[in-house]
Enzyme design. Structure first.
Site, PDB file in Angstrom:
ATOM      1  N   ASN A  40       1.073  -1.332   0.180  1.00  0.00           N
ATOM      2  CA  ASN A  40      -0.129   0.496  -0.332  1.00  0.00           C
ATOM      3  C   ASN A  40       0.824   0.790  -0.350  1.00  0.00           C
ATOM      4  O   ASN A  40       1.370   2.101   1.134  1.00  0.00           O
ATOM      5  CB  ASN A  40      -1.144   0.007   1.358  1.00  0.00           C
ATOM      6  CG  ASN A  40      -2.023   1.228   1.151  1.00  0.00           C
ATOM      7  OD1 ASN A  40      -1.869   1.847   0.287  1.00  0.00           O
ATOM      8  ND2 ASN A  40      -2.661   0.974   2.664  1.00  0.00           N
ATOM      9  N   ARG A  89      -2.920  -2.144  -3.218  1.00  0.00           N
ATOM     10  CA  ARG A  89      -3.589  -1.186  -3.196  1.00  0.00           C
ATOM     11  C   ARG A  89      -3.242  -0.431  -3.442  1.00  0.00           C
ATOM     12  O   ARG A  89      -2.481   0.392  -4.238  1.00  0.00           O
ATOM     13  CB  ARG A  89      -3.685  -0.683  -1.692  1.00  0.00           C
ATOM     14  CG  ARG A  89      -4.800   0.440  -1.747  1.00  0.00           C
ATOM     15  CD  ARG A  89      -5.023   1.131  -0.064  1.00  0.00           C
ATOM     16  NE  ARG A  89      -5.968   1.884  -0.120  1.00  0.00           N
ATOM     17  CZ  ARG A  89      -5.915   3.108   0.652  1.00  0.00           C
ATOM     18  NH1 ARG A  89      -5.039   2.976   0.818  1.00  0.00           N
ATOM     19  NH2 ARG A  89      -7.029   3.515   0.452  1.00  0.00           N
ATOM     20  N   HIS A 104     -13.388   2.642   0.109  1.00  0.00           N
ATOM     21  CA  HIS A 104     -13.253   1.517   1.113  1.00  0.00           C
ATOM     22  C   HIS A 104     -13.930  -0.035   0.290  1.00  0.00           C
ATOM     23  O   HIS A 104     -14.615  -0.524   1.297  1.00  0.00           O
ATOM     24  CB  HIS A 104     -13.582   1.970   2.201  1.00  0.00           C
ATOM     25  CG  HIS A 104     -13.445   3.432   3.271  1.00  0.00           C
ATOM     26  ND1 HIS A 104     -14.160   4.361   4.413  1.00  0.00           N
ATOM     27  CD2 HIS A 104     -12.260   3.480   3.776  1.00  0.00           C
ATOM     28  CE1 HIS A 104     -12.996   5.171   4.295  1.00  0.00           C
ATOM     29  NE2 HIS A 104     -11.874   4.492   4.291  1.00  0.00           N
ATOM     30  N   HIS A 142     -18.110   1.950   7.700  1.00  0.00           N
ATOM     31  CA  HIS A 142     -16.164   1.447   7.960  1.00  0.00           C
ATOM     32  C   HIS A 142     -15.730   3.061   8.137  1.00  0.00           C
ATOM     33  O   HIS A 142     -16.271   4.013   8.117  1.00  0.00           O
ATOM     34  CB  HIS A 142     -16.207   1.125   6.479  1.00  0.00           C
ATOM     35  CG  HIS A 142     -14.046   1.383   6.632  1.00  0.00           C
ATOM     36  ND1 HIS A 142     -13.766   0.297   6.083  1.00  0.00           N
ATOM     37  CD2 HIS A 142     -13.637   2.133   7.432  1.00  0.00           C
ATOM     38  CE1 HIS A 142     -12.296   0.948   6.957  1.00  0.00           C
ATOM     39  NE2 HIS A 142     -12.531   1.601   6.714  1.00  0.00           N
ATOM     40  N   ASN A 147      -9.932   6.083  11.224  1.00  0.00           N
ATOM     41  CA  ASN A 147      -9.585   7.548  10.518  1.00  0.00           C
ATOM     42  C   ASN A 147     -10.268   8.337   9.421  1.00  0.00           C
ATOM     43  O   ASN A 147     -10.729   9.780   9.609  1.00  0.00           O
ATOM     44  CB  ASN A 147      -8.762   7.514  11.088  1.00  0.00           C
ATOM     45  CG  ASN A 147      -7.281   8.889  10.556  1.00  0.00           C
ATOM     46  OD1 ASN A 147      -8.501   9.450  12.022  1.00  0.00           O
ATOM     47  ND2 ASN A 147      -6.821   9.338  10.649  1.00  0.00           N
ATOM     48  N   ARG A 197     -11.641  15.354   8.211  1.00  0.00           N
ATOM     49  CA  ARG A 197     -12.249  15.530   6.989  1.00  0.00           C
ATOM     50  C   ARG A 197     -13.659  15.774   7.687  1.00  0.00           C
ATOM     51  O   ARG A 197     -13.748  15.525   8.682  1.00  0.00           O
ATOM     52  CB  ARG A 197     -12.236  14.351   6.069  1.00  0.00           C
ATOM     53  CG  ARG A 197     -11.073  14.605   5.349  1.00  0.00           C
ATOM     54  CD  ARG A 197     -11.726  12.956   4.182  1.00  0.00           C
ATOM     55  NE  ARG A 197     -10.061  12.154   4.183  1.00  0.00           N
ATOM     56  CZ  ARG A 197      -9.807  11.441   3.711  1.00  0.00           C
ATOM     57  NH1 ARG A 197     -11.335  10.004   3.873  1.00  0.00           N
ATOM     58  NH2 ARG A 197      -9.091  10.798   3.466  1.00  0.00           N
ATOM     59  N   ILE A 228     -12.396   2.703  15.059  1.00  0.00           N
ATOM     60  CA  ILE A 228     -13.863   3.089  15.311  1.00  0.00           C
ATOM     61  C   ILE A 228     -14.780   1.771  15.711  1.00  0.00           C
ATOM     62  O   ILE A 228     -15.218   1.814  16.456  1.00  0.00           O
ATOM     63  CB  ILE A 228     -14.498   4.156  14.910  1.00  0.00           C
ATOM     64  CG1 ILE A 228     -12.777   5.355  14.957  1.00  0.00           C
ATOM     65  CG2 ILE A 228     -15.307   4.301  15.978  1.00  0.00           C
ATOM     66  CD1 ILE A 228     -13.406   6.635  14.912  1.00  0.00           C
ATOM     67  N   GLU A 253      -8.115  -5.703   4.591  1.00  0.00           N
ATOM     68  CA  GLU A 253      -8.241  -5.215   3.381  1.00  0.00           C
ATOM     69  C   GLU A 253      -7.385  -6.306   3.288  1.00  0.00           C
ATOM     70  O   GLU A 253      -6.770  -6.582   1.802  1.00  0.00           O
ATOM     71  CB  GLU A 253      -8.146  -4.147   3.338  1.00  0.00           C
ATOM     72  CG  GLU A 253      -9.422  -3.225   3.510  1.00  0.00           C
ATOM     73  CD  GLU A 253      -9.481  -1.962   3.882  1.00  0.00           C
ATOM     74  OE1 GLU A 253      -8.561  -1.387   4.947  1.00  0.00           O
ATOM     75  OE2 GLU A 253      -9.534  -0.828   3.147  1.00  0.00           O
TER      76      GLU A 253
HETATM   77  P1  ADP Z   1      -7.507   4.227   8.600  1.00  0.00           P
HETATM   78  O1  ADP Z   1      -7.503   2.942   9.178  1.00  0.00           O
HETATM   79  O2  ADP Z   1      -8.753   4.738   9.070  1.00  0.00           O
HETATM   80  O3  ADP Z   1      -6.674   4.857   9.512  1.00  0.00           O
HETATM   81  P2  ADP Z   1      -8.735   2.938  11.435  1.00  0.00           P
HETATM   82  O4  ADP Z   1      -9.348   2.003  10.577  1.00  0.00           O
HETATM   83  O5  ADP Z   1      -7.141   2.475  11.768  1.00  0.00           O
HETATM   84  O6  ADP Z   1      -8.109   4.326  10.769  1.00  0.00           O
HETATM   85  O7  ADP Z   1      -9.083   3.671  12.541  1.00  0.00           O
HETATM   86  C1  ADP Z   1      -8.269   4.593  13.765  1.00  0.00           C
HETATM   87  C2  ADP Z   1      -9.210   5.339  14.721  1.00  0.00           C
HETATM   88  O8  ADP Z   1     -10.040   3.986  15.268  1.00  0.00           O
HETATM   89  C3  ADP Z   1      -8.995   6.067  15.096  1.00  0.00           C
HETATM   90  O9  ADP Z   1      -9.945   7.314  15.430  1.00  0.00           O
HETATM   91  C4  ADP Z   1      -8.413   5.365  16.663  1.00  0.00           C
HETATM   92  O10 ADP Z   1      -8.836   6.210  18.231  1.00  0.00           O
HETATM   93  C5  ADP Z   1     -10.292   4.453  16.981  1.00  0.00           C
HETATM   94  N1  ADP Z   1     -10.034   3.163  17.505  1.00  0.00           N
HETATM   95  C6  ADP Z   1      -9.170   2.412  17.747  1.00  0.00           C
HETATM   96  N2  ADP Z   1      -8.968   1.968  19.090  1.00  0.00           N
HETATM   97  C7  ADP Z   1      -9.851   1.700  19.529  1.00  0.00           C
HETATM   98  C8  ADP Z   1     -10.524   1.419  20.854  1.00  0.00           C
HETATM   99  N3  ADP Z   1     -10.943   0.775  21.585  1.00  0.00           N
HETATM  100  N4  ADP Z   1     -11.608   2.124  20.579  1.00  0.00           N
HETATM  101  C9  ADP Z   1     -12.082   3.943  20.365  1.00  0.00           C
HETATM  102  N5  ADP Z   1     -11.118   4.349  19.256  1.00  0.00           N
HETATM  103  C10 ADP Z   1     -10.673   3.531  19.367  1.00  0.00           C
END
Ligand code: ADP
Length: 397
Positions: free
Chosen positions: A9, A88, A177, A204, A207, A237, A328, A382
């Site tokens: 990726n 990816r 996604h 989904h 972040n 965003r 999340i 993924e």
């Molecule tokens: P991306 O792949 O879009 O960068 P992720 O899917 O890894 O993002 O998600 C990151 C988000 O998940 C962050 O906001 C993080 O705080 C949240 N997160 C991870 N673990 C927890 C948890 N135990 N409780 C609440 N939020 C969480």
């Protein structure tokens, strides 16, 4: 081990990789190169619960992949098990509705989609070019974030703007996604085979965050648009806003167009509202110590997620399943609880005990067993989907 796939990726300043075997079920080694293009490029590799850190010089994508290849040369049994490389790719425009083996025409077409993803597609092309030169005997496959959403009808994917803009510049909703949604749809299908002939909503939430409606295993609507800025409130965003705000913010704050877009992409969302962090965990901790802005940001995030889910649901005949996924969606009891609270008028309810006790990393049903509309947590994967697509295309060819 004779089916190992290198999954890459390649982002604008980072490059994540993993090697998966056993039809994508086992992660043998994984890592990330960060700070590419800056002074402090470094590659970290996690193998057998140990982490190696390698300084990159020059600090670029090529050095990162050379570093991975050098590590592989010291682990010959893993290198010799590699049968392909899966990349990816964020944007495949209207050209790709499924994954493809990469050849010169595919490279040219990804290049043609650069206008639609100016930060991502050039970085993917760099990753593909270097991987081809380092692993010339391995077939390479491109897996597109946009591909799964190519089943949307024009009623859903067109914007209410002059049709000429679609004809001349391909302006439409593409959605992202997609690899995650395809994985979730298949995984739910393994747990509940009837779901492949039903209506499924997926949130989904990471972040970056979006929702998708799926009927009979095919996407019917999604919340992200021409770019990933549309739809839900995200980490940084804004998600959907009144389009007039762009001119308004630009005029009031004396910002150029690109500075205004920076506000919407990098300074908004959970970070902008809470004035604290884009990270859900940090905000939940702050909310628990009575930080009102952290609570407001989380509650707005949940409310908009619920709204976007119901908007996407207008493309379904029935809503049979709602799935939470992403960092999340998989981990935050609070957000799942608040989203479902907003959906009570649609008979979407969760069992509070199940929601609170769901064990991390596992798929779980969090609605009552006897409830018609089932609510799930399903961890996304993924990398596995990219590895499987690569393996399947190689086998077919
Ligand atoms: P991306 O792949 O879009 O960068 P992720 O899917 O890894 O993002 O998600 C990151 C988000 O998940 C962050 O906001 C993080 O705080 C949240 N997160 C991870 N673990 C927890 C948890 N135990 N409780 C609440 N939020 C969480």
């Amino acid at each position: 081990m004779n089916d190992a796939i290198l999954v890459i990726n390649s982002g604008s300043s980072s490059l994540k990789f993993a090697i998966l075997s056993g039809r994508g079920n086992t992660v043998i080694v994984e890592g990330i190169a960060e700070g590419l293009g800056f002074d402090n490029g470094r590659l970290s590799i996690k193998f057998n619960d140990k982490k190696a850190l390698i300084k990159l010089s020059p600090s670029d994508h090529k050095s990162a992949l050379i570093g991975i290849n050098e590590w592989l040369e010291q682990h010959a049994e893993i290198k010799s098990a590699l049968v392909g490389v899966g990349h990816r790719v964020v944007h495949g425009g209207e050209f790709f509705s499924s994954s493809v083996i990469i050849d010169n025409t595919v490279i040219q077409t990804i290049h043609e989609c650069t206008d639609l993803a100016p930060l991502h597609n050039p970085a993917h092309l760099k990753g593909i070019e270097v991987a081809q030169s380092l692993f010339p005997l391995l077939p390479q496959v491109a897996v597109f974030d946009t591909a799964f959403h190519q089943t949307l009808t024009e009623t859903q994917y067109l914007y209410g703007i002059p049709l000429r803009l679609y004809r001349d510049h391909h302006v439409r909703k593409y959605g992202f996604h997609g690899t995650s949604y395809r994985y979730i749809s298949q995984k739910l299908g393994e747990i509940k085979p009837e779901s492949l002939h039903q209506g499924v909503l997926v949130a989904h939430l990471g972040n970056g965050a979006s929702v998708c409606a799926i009927a009979n295993g095919k996407a019917t609507d999604t919340s992200m648009g021409l770019t990933p800025l549309d739809g839900l409130i995200m980490g940084t965003r804004s998600g959907s806003i009144d389009p007039s705000l762009i001119a308004f913010i630009s005029e009031k704050d004396q910002l150029s167009m690109s500075e205004t877009m920076d506000v919407l992409n990098k300074k908004s969302g959970l970070l902008g509202i809470s004035e604290l962090s884009n990270d859900c965990r940090t905000l939940e901790e702050a909310m628990n110590t009575k930080n009102n802005k952290a609570q407001l940001a989380l509650d707005m995030f949940a409310s908009r997620t619920a709204k976007q889910l119901m908007s996407a649901a207008t493309t379904l005949d029935t809503i049979d399943h709602l799935v939470f996924t992403g960092g999340i969606g998989e981990n935050s009891q609070y957000i799942r609880h608040k989203v479902c609270e907003h959906l009570r008028a649609f008979n979407i309810k969760i069992d509070q005990t199940k929601n609170d006790s769901a064990s991390k990393g596992d798929a779980a049903l969090i609605s009552d067993d006897n409830q018609a509309l089932q609510v799930w947590i399903i961890p996304t994967n993924e990398e596995k989907m990219i590895a499987l697509d690569t393996l399947n295309l190689i086998t077919k060819n």
